[in-house]
Design a protein around this motif. Structure first.
Motif, short mmCIF file in Angstrom:
data_model
loop_
_atom_site.label_atom_id
_atom_site.label_comp_id
_atom_site.label_asym_id
_atom_site.label_seq_id
_atom_site.Cartn_x
_atom_site.Cartn_y
_atom_site.Cartn_z
N THR A 1 13.55 21.49 -20.74
CA THR A 1 14.04 22.77 -20.30
C THR A 1 14.07 23.13 -18.69
O THR A 1 12.92 22.53 -18.15
N ASN A 2 15.15 23.58 -18.09
CA ASN A 2 15.00 23.80 -16.73
C ASN A 2 14.37 22.53 -15.91
O ASN A 2 13.83 22.67 -15.08
N TYR A 3 15.07 21.56 -16.24
CA TYR A 3 14.69 20.28 -15.53
C TYR A 3 15.41 20.02 -14.08
O TYR A 3 16.78 20.30 -14.15
N ARG A 4 14.71 20.00 -13.14
CA ARG A 4 15.29 20.11 -11.87
C ARG A 4 15.65 18.72 -11.24
O ARG A 4 15.22 17.64 -11.50
N ILE A 5 17.21 18.77 -10.77
CA ILE A 5 17.64 17.34 -10.40
C ILE A 5 18.28 17.57 -8.97
O ILE A 5 19.07 18.56 -8.88
N GLY A 6 18.15 16.70 -8.03
CA GLY A 6 18.89 16.99 -6.91
C GLY A 6 20.34 16.50 -6.95
O GLY A 6 20.73 15.55 -7.70
N ILE A 7 21.04 17.14 -6.44
CA ILE A 7 22.42 16.64 -6.42
C ILE A 7 23.27 16.49 -5.21
O ILE A 7 22.72 16.69 -4.07
N PRO B 1 19.22 18.13 -0.32
CA PRO B 1 18.91 19.50 0.22
C PRO B 1 19.47 20.53 -0.76
O PRO B 1 18.80 21.87 -0.84
N GLN B 2 20.27 20.11 -1.84
CA GLN B 2 20.57 21.24 -2.98
C GLN B 2 20.20 20.50 -4.14
O GLN B 2 20.11 19.26 -4.46
N SER B 3 19.84 21.26 -5.33
CA SER B 3 19.52 20.81 -6.56
C SER B 3 19.82 21.87 -7.59
O SER B 3 20.35 22.92 -7.47
N LEU B 4 19.65 21.47 -8.91
CA LEU B 4 19.98 22.35 -9.91
C LEU B 4 19.02 22.33 -11.13
O LEU B 4 18.25 21.33 -11.16
N GLN B 5 19.02 23.21 -11.96
CA GLN B 5 18.11 23.08 -13.25
C GLN B 5 19.02 22.96 -14.34
O GLN B 5 20.02 23.53 -14.52
#
Length: 682
Positions: free
Chosen positions: A615-621, A660-664
């Motif tokens: 859950t809420n795994y962060r990934i660079g986009i 510079p950006q990521s999401l969960q």
């Protein structure tokens, strides 16, 4: 097999008549129902007998450059001097006598002898009046030593149904109704098009439910296969060899009739109807082609005229130890003409969209499956077979010149350079090559217990080191589900739910990896048992939710593959693939991008190789914006647990994975998530 008995006493072998000089004859005209074959542009008369060979034909044949021998050799029903009959031509240079025998003459070896041409080509010919389509025949051949043989016609378009072994006079006339497909297929077969191939073995894909031992006909197969493939979303069908083969356990790879669709399932026209109906449904047809070896059946090519005619006389080059069969003599020009013509025959007369060439590696190397002392180096002291290298180059040049909207695909398992590179750059000229390394590494990885996958993550990532050195097709073929290897589903570890989740994850990885795709029948719904060549697939499994969900998953992947340019526009170039993160070994998660020509088509793929949800795994986009989940292998309609991302995901200004950006995101257990940006900026 015992020699066929004759119904009358055989006549003594007559003396061969002296050949005479040839002259031109007016071409024959077509007759009703097209039972009469059109004559070549130039024909000749030989002692009053009709011939389809010109001097130029013979020259091309003897120099290994003839590409249309099926218009010359074999049996052709024609009109000659006002009489309808059949012209026969066969190559038998070591024979001292050849005759046509069949039901029409009571298998009398002396009643219909053939004449050998005057030009030392070894071509024998005869015109027999008042026989035509449907007549059963063989060639009776007497070798120079006196040895007698009865052989089927190497160029026959039809044969008796096995175990019978005679050839049948037939034609390939067909009024095709697939013009729309043929006009536009260059867009379907292009290297920047989505190509998802469903590999099929005709005898075992589906059988008569009321009589499981009965194989379906071409027409019955068409009734079931065409709508099924269309519904599942595959772009092409690849048929395992449909050329005439006498021995069912060979799966079609031991061919005796190279110019005939298997009579097990119907006539040549019945097969053409199957191809036509697939084309009308927008589905391409690829045929397995086997130029690497042939069986030693008494009626076949082996020692055809009593000599090593088609096979190499040196058994270090002429016999294949793996398959206990015989290898073509690629140094003999007439044999090269036979093979080149045969490849073009299936593209020309049967409208095939491509050829998958079997066992290329076995042809490229002189020491393939041979121990020291069992092979002879080439003229430069190397292990490469120079004759087959030149044959492949000539084959591919001919195909792409005459049928530029088709594809040739090599089953080649070594690191031989340039298999799918153009001949003019030094390559072999194939359009694509099977990516056997990817297949081996991927299956080995997925067979591992997820607990230990973190130690083997390189098995997944290694493929991209060489993925763009060739135009690769990713194969999960019939070879991986036989001989104790288990079905794809049975290879997967864990309990039932985990096995299905693992297989859905494998398919998601396959469809999002660079390259075109091939999946053997049964894998798409999770066949539980190994493939059996003599039994139908277990279609009843689709009554159960896990298998129904698996089929729905493959269907969704095919749809995604065809509708997302990022998954196919740059199939074979490194700028279409980019790793985001391969370092999270502890969680066994890998992340990568697939990119199309338009930056907005970029897809983000996340694979979780463990049964632990994250859950809420962060990934660079790749860019700031709003992302939408376009595929999740854990969806409930796929028999998953429903651990999905139902709402759009917003990017955050937090650097991650060097971006510079990521999401969960929520990453499902043993699951694949595919995201697509739907709005840039925030």
């Amino acid at each position: 097999m015992a020699k066929r008995k004759t119904t009358t006493s055989p006549s003594p072998t007559p003396e061969i008549e002296q050949p005479v000089v040839t002259t031109s004859v007016k071409p024959a005209t077509r007759k009703k129902a097209q039972l009469v074959s059109p004559a070549p542009a130039e024909s000749v008369v030989q002692d009053g007998s009709y011939s389809r060979f010109t001097d130029f034909d013979v020259h091309l044949f003897r120099s290994g450059k003839h590409h249309r021998l099926y218009e010359k050799f074999g049996s052709h029903t024609v009109e000659h001097n006002g009489v309808i009959g059949t012209y026969f031509a066969v190559w038998a240079p070591s024979a001292r006598y050849v005759a046509v025998i069949g039901n029409f003459n009571g298998w009398d070896k002396g009643s219909h002898s053939m004449s050998v041409r005057w030009d030392s080509s070894g071509i024998w010919e005869v015109f027999i009046p008042n026989i035509g389509r449907g007549e059963v025949y063989k060639y009776f051949i007497v070798h120079e030593s006196g040895r007698e043989l009865e052989k089927g016609d190497p160029y026959a378009h039809s044969w008796e149904i096995p175990p019978k072994t005679a050839s049948v006079i037939w034609d390939t006339y067909y009024e095709w109704q697939d013009q729309e497909w043929m006009t536009n297929r260059h867009t379907k077969n292009a290297l920047n098009a989505p190509v998802s191939v469903y590999e099929v073995h005709l005898a075992s894909w589906r059988r008569d439910p009321s009589a499981p031992e009965r194989e379906l006909s071409y027409g019955e197969i068409a009734d079931a296969l065409v709508p099924y493939v269309q519904d599942m979303g595959f772009t092409h069908v690849e048929f395992m060899p449909i050329m005439q083969y006498p021995y069912a356990p060979s799966w079609g790879y031991q061919i005796t009739g190279y110019y005939a669709p298997s009579s097990r399932f119907g006539t040549p026209q019945d097969f053409m109807t199957l191809v036509e109906r697939l084309h009308q449904a927008g589905i391409g047809v690829i045929l397995d082609w086997v130029p690497s070896h042939f069986p030693g059946d008494a009626h076949g090519l082996y020692e055809f005229d009593g000599s090593h005619l088609y096979e190499h006389p040196d058994m270090r080059k002429g016999y294949h130890p793996d398959w206990k069969s015989y290898v073509f003599n690629y140094t003999r020009p007439e044999v090269r003409s036979f093979l080149l013509s045969n490849a073009l025959f299936w593209l020309d007369r049967c409208h095939a969209d491509g050829l998958r060439v079997d066992a290329v590696a076995s042809m490229l190397y002189l020491d393939y499956s041979r121990n020291a002392g069992e092979w002879e180096p080439n003229m430069f002291g190397g292990r490469e077979n120079l004759e087959t290298i030149s044959l492949f180059k000539e084959l591919n040049e001919a195909i792409y010149k005459e049928f530029p909207d088709t594809q040739t695909i090599a089953e080649e398992s070594t690191a031989f350079p340039g298999v799918s590179r153009p001949v003019y750059t030094g390559g072999l000229g194939f359009g694509m090559k099977w990516m056997m390394g990817w297949m081996n590494d991927t299956l080995r990885y997925f067979e591992r217990d997820p607990t230990f996958r973190k130690y083997h993550q390189d098995e997944l990532t290694f493929s991209t080191i060489y993925a763009f050195t060739e135009n690769f097709m990713l194969p999960l073929s019939h070879d991986e589900v036989v001989y104790g290897k288990h079905s794809l589903l049975s290879k997967m570890p864990g309990d039932e739910w985990q096995r299905f989740a693992n297989l859905r994850l494998l398919f998601a990885y396959m469809f999002t990896h660079s390259g075109t795709k091939l999946l053997f029948m049964g894998g798409e719904f999770g066949q539980t048992s190994e493939w059996k060549f003599d039994a139908s697939l277990d279609w009843h499994l689709l009554e159960f939710a896990p298998h129904k969900g698996m089929a729905a998953c493959v269907k969704a992947l095919n749809t995604l593959y065809k509708t997302e340019p990022a998954l196919y526009e740059r199939n074979f170039t490194s700028d279409g693939f980019e790793w985001v993160d391969t370092t999270d070994r502890e969680n066994s998660i890998v992340t990568y991008l697939r990119k199309g020509n338009d930056a907005t088509d970029t897809l983000l793929i996340i694979l979780n190789m463990t049964p632990v949800p994250r859950t809420n795994y962060r990934i660079g986009i790749p860019a700031a914006g709003t992302y939408r989940e376009v595929f999740n292998s854990d969806a409930t309609e796929f028999y998953g647990s429903g651990f999905i991302n139902g709402q759009p995901l917003m990017s955050e200004d937090e650097t991650w994975h060097g971006r510079p950006q990521s999401l969960q995101i929520n990453v499902p257990p043993l699951g694949a998530v595919i995201l697509k940006i739907v709005r840039t900026g925030i």
